[in-house]
Design a protein around this motif. Structure first.
Motif, PDB file in Angstrom:
ATOM      1  N   ASP A 101       0.847  -1.191   0.000  1.00 10.57           N
ATOM      2  CA  ASP A 101       0.000   0.000   0.000  1.00 10.57           C
ATOM      3  C   ASP A 101       0.885   1.245   0.000  1.00 10.57           C
ATOM      4  O   ASP A 101       2.102   1.157   0.176  1.00 10.57           O
ATOM      5  CB  ASP A 101      -0.974  -0.037   1.186  1.00 10.57           C
ATOM      6  N   HIS A 102       0.255   2.426  -0.160  1.00 13.58           N
ATOM      7  CA  HIS A 102       1.050   3.633  -0.415  1.00 13.58           C
ATOM      8  C   HIS A 102       1.837   4.117   0.801  1.00 13.58           C
ATOM      9  O   HIS A 102       2.698   4.993   0.669  1.00 13.58           O
ATOM     10  CB  HIS A 102       0.154   4.753  -0.971  1.00 13.58           C
ATOM     11  N   SER A 103       1.575   3.551   1.996  1.00 16.25           N
ATOM     12  CA  SER A 103       2.388   3.945   3.154  1.00 16.25           C
ATOM     13  C   SER A 103       3.865   3.625   2.925  1.00 16.25           C
ATOM     14  O   SER A 103       4.744   4.223   3.540  1.00 16.25           O
ATOM     15  CB  SER A 103       1.887   3.288   4.446  1.00 16.25           C
ATOM     16  N   PHE A 132       1.679  10.281  -8.768  1.00 19.04           N
ATOM     17  CA  PHE A 132       0.496   9.953  -9.569  1.00 19.04           C
ATOM     18  C   PHE A 132      -0.482   9.204  -8.670  1.00 19.04           C
ATOM     19  O   PHE A 132      -0.163   8.130  -8.147  1.00 19.04           O
ATOM     20  CB  PHE A 132       0.885   9.071 -10.762  1.00 19.04           C
ATOM     21  N   ASP A 133      -1.680   9.754  -8.485  1.00 19.23           N
ATOM     22  CA  ASP A 133      -2.594   9.197  -7.484  1.00 19.23           C
ATOM     23  C   ASP A 133      -3.968   9.852  -7.635  1.00 19.23           C
ATOM     24  O   ASP A 133      -4.056  11.040  -7.945  1.00 19.23           O
ATOM     25  CB  ASP A 133      -2.032   9.510  -6.079  1.00 19.23           C
ATOM     26  N   ALA A 134      -5.023   9.068  -7.393  1.00 20.76           N
ATOM     27  CA  ALA A 134      -6.362   9.660  -7.324  1.00 20.76           C
ATOM     28  C   ALA A 134      -6.531  10.455  -6.037  1.00 20.76           C
ATOM     29  O   ALA A 134      -7.416  11.300  -5.928  1.00 20.76           O
ATOM     30  CB  ALA A 134      -7.422   8.563  -7.388  1.00 20.76           C
ATOM     31  N   ALA A 136      -4.725  12.474  -2.416  1.00 21.35           N
ATOM     32  CA  ALA A 136      -3.598  13.344  -2.065  1.00 21.35           C
ATOM     33  C   ALA A 136      -2.695  12.723  -1.005  1.00 21.35           C
ATOM     34  O   ALA A 136      -1.536  13.103  -0.876  1.00 21.35           O
ATOM     35  CB  ALA A 136      -4.121  14.694  -1.575  1.00 21.35           C
ATOM     36  N   ASP A 137      -3.217  11.778  -0.229  1.00 22.37           N
ATOM     37  CA  ASP A 137      -2.431  11.111   0.823  1.00 22.37           C
ATOM     38  C   ASP A 137      -1.780  12.115   1.770  1.00 22.37           C
ATOM     39  O   ASP A 137      -0.634  11.957   2.197  1.00 22.37           O
ATOM     40  CB  ASP A 137      -1.388  10.158   0.212  1.00 22.37           C
ATOM     41  N   LEU A 138      -2.551  13.166   2.080  1.00 18.07           N
ATOM     42  CA  LEU A 138      -2.055  14.255   2.933  1.00 18.07           C
ATOM     43  C   LEU A 138      -2.746  14.296   4.281  1.00 18.07           C
ATOM     44  O   LEU A 138      -2.687  15.299   4.989  1.00 18.07           O
ATOM     45  CB  LEU A 138      -2.265  15.602   2.223  1.00 18.07           C
ATOM     46  N   PHE A 236       3.918   5.943  -8.042  1.00 22.28           N
ATOM     47  CA  PHE A 236       2.769   5.679  -8.917  1.00 22.28           C
ATOM     48  C   PHE A 236       1.752   4.794  -8.208  1.00 22.28           C
ATOM     49  O   PHE A 236       1.974   3.604  -8.000  1.00 22.28           O
ATOM     50  CB  PHE A 236       3.241   5.007 -10.218  1.00 22.28           C
ATOM     51  N   ASP A 237       0.637   5.413  -7.808  1.00 17.92           N
ATOM     52  CA  ASP A 237      -0.481   4.659  -7.235  1.00 17.92           C
ATOM     53  C   ASP A 237      -1.352   4.208  -8.401  1.00 17.92           C
ATOM     54  O   ASP A 237      -1.860   5.046  -9.155  1.00 17.92           O
ATOM     55  CB  ASP A 237      -1.257   5.574  -6.269  1.00 17.92           C
ATOM     56  N   ILE A 238      -1.529   2.898  -8.527  1.00 18.79           N
ATOM     57  CA  ILE A 238      -2.237   2.364  -9.702  1.00 18.79           C
ATOM     58  C   ILE A 238      -3.671   2.901  -9.778  1.00 18.79           C
ATOM     59  O   ILE A 238      -4.283   2.904 -10.852  1.00 18.79           O
ATOM     60  CB  ILE A 238      -2.197   0.801  -9.696  1.00 18.79           C
TER      61      ILE A 238
HETATM   62 MN   LIG Z   1      -2.008   6.783  -2.783  1.00 23.50          MN
END
Ligand SMILES: [Mn+2]
Length: 311
Positions: A101-103, A132-134, A136-138, A236-238
């Motif tokens: 996962d993106h962590s 690249f991501d749908a 923001a992961d902020l 790159f988040d798919i």
């Molecule tokens: Mn992500």
């Protein structure tokens, strides 16, 4: 130095503790089964598979604090990844990290930053980031609606988040916000919107891409992140790709990049010959149709690392 010139080191990071849905821990295996090694070979990109980072399975751990679930496991795993990425760079090689996962971006980018900090003149070092991501992961534990840490990595890397994660590699921000460009955003929480607007991050939503066209957006983003830059990393988040083409992911959201748009973006990135590391995240074979999302991921990786259609 591009991926074609330096040898690629494949690093599997089978971590799914940061996600709300299980199965993304099988991403590295799915991507290997989809033919990563053969595809790199065909593209004449030298590579070596260094295997996976060791991670305990979630069934043996408690999630702990619901606002920052599985914090300890994620910290331990990302610290290991950080060390692997910085030693790969020190050996003059190109880290290709497969999530997970993106962590995991906390580990990857902390490793990049720690490597450059040792010889660089600025803190944080001059690391450019294309995200690249749908999403923001902020988020941070106090704003996250879920407590899932895969929604927090970029905040952590900018110095905001659980202290143990902000302290991986070294204590503090690993990247400067003006060196970050986010592309493909289409699902933001209210606090994330405020954070982006109050920051120097370059954020490109799907609306921007629809209006301006992707090539214009990627060109502008590349110019921003490459300015006075020592290292360009692509995360790159798919899920940035539309689920019609890449359904196997935990937070799929319609309205994303088409298959060709995603490839064109990677081809533009490759042409700069400035990419020094790459990570592919959130490929979840349990939610996939066959293994087609991992197959798309392999294509994206080889495009980004320098496979062009005619050359
Ligand atoms: Mn992500």
């Amino acid at each position: 130095m591009s991926a074609k010139e330096s040898s690629v080191e494949v690093i599997g990071m089978p971590l799914d503790h940061g996600a709300g849905r299980r199965g993304v821990s099988m991403g590295p295996t799915a991507i290997r089964i989809a033919g990563l090694e053969a595809a790199l070979k065909r593209a004449e990109i030298p590579s070596h598979d260094g295997g996976d980072i060791e991670i305990p399975i979630p069934e043996t751990r408690e999630p702990g604090d619901p606002s920052q679930r599985y914090l300890e496991v994620i910290e331990t795993a990302c610290s290991r990844l950080c060390d692997r990425v910085s030693s790969t760079l020190a050996a003059g090689r190109f880290p290709l990290v497969l999530g997970g996962d993106h962590s995991i971006a906390i580990g990857t980018i902390s490793g990049i930053s720690a490597h450059h900090r040792e010889k660089g003149s600025t803190t944080p070092p001059k690391v450019g980031l294309l995200w690249f991501d749908a999403h923001a992961d902020l988020n941070t534990p106090d704003t996250s609606p879920t407590g899932n840490i895969h929604g927090m990595p970029l905040a952590c890397l900018l110095g905001k988040g659980p202290e143990s994660l902000v302290g991986i590699g070294y204590q503090g921000a690993k990247i400067a916000p003006h060196r970050v460009a986010q592309i493909g955003l289409r699902e933001l929480d209210p606090d994330e919107k405020r954070r982006i607007l109050a920051s120097d991050i370059s954020a490109y939503t799907m609306e921007d891409i629809d209006r301006r066209g992707l090539s214009d957006v990627v060109e502008e983003a590349l110019a921003t992140v490459l300015e006075d830059c020592d290292h360009l990393h692509v995360s790159f988040d798919i899920d940035v790709i539309d689920p019609r083409f890449a359904p196997g992911t935990g937070t799929a959201r319609p309205g994303g990049l088409t298959y060709r748009e995603a490839h064109m973006a990677m081809e533009m990135v490759a042409k700069t010959e400035e990419v020094r590391s790459f990570e592919m995240v959130e490929v979840n074979p349990i939610l996939d149709e066959g293994n087609r999302t991992a197959e798309v991921a392999v294509g994206i990786i080889t495009s980004a690392l320098g496979k062009s259609i005619l050359s």
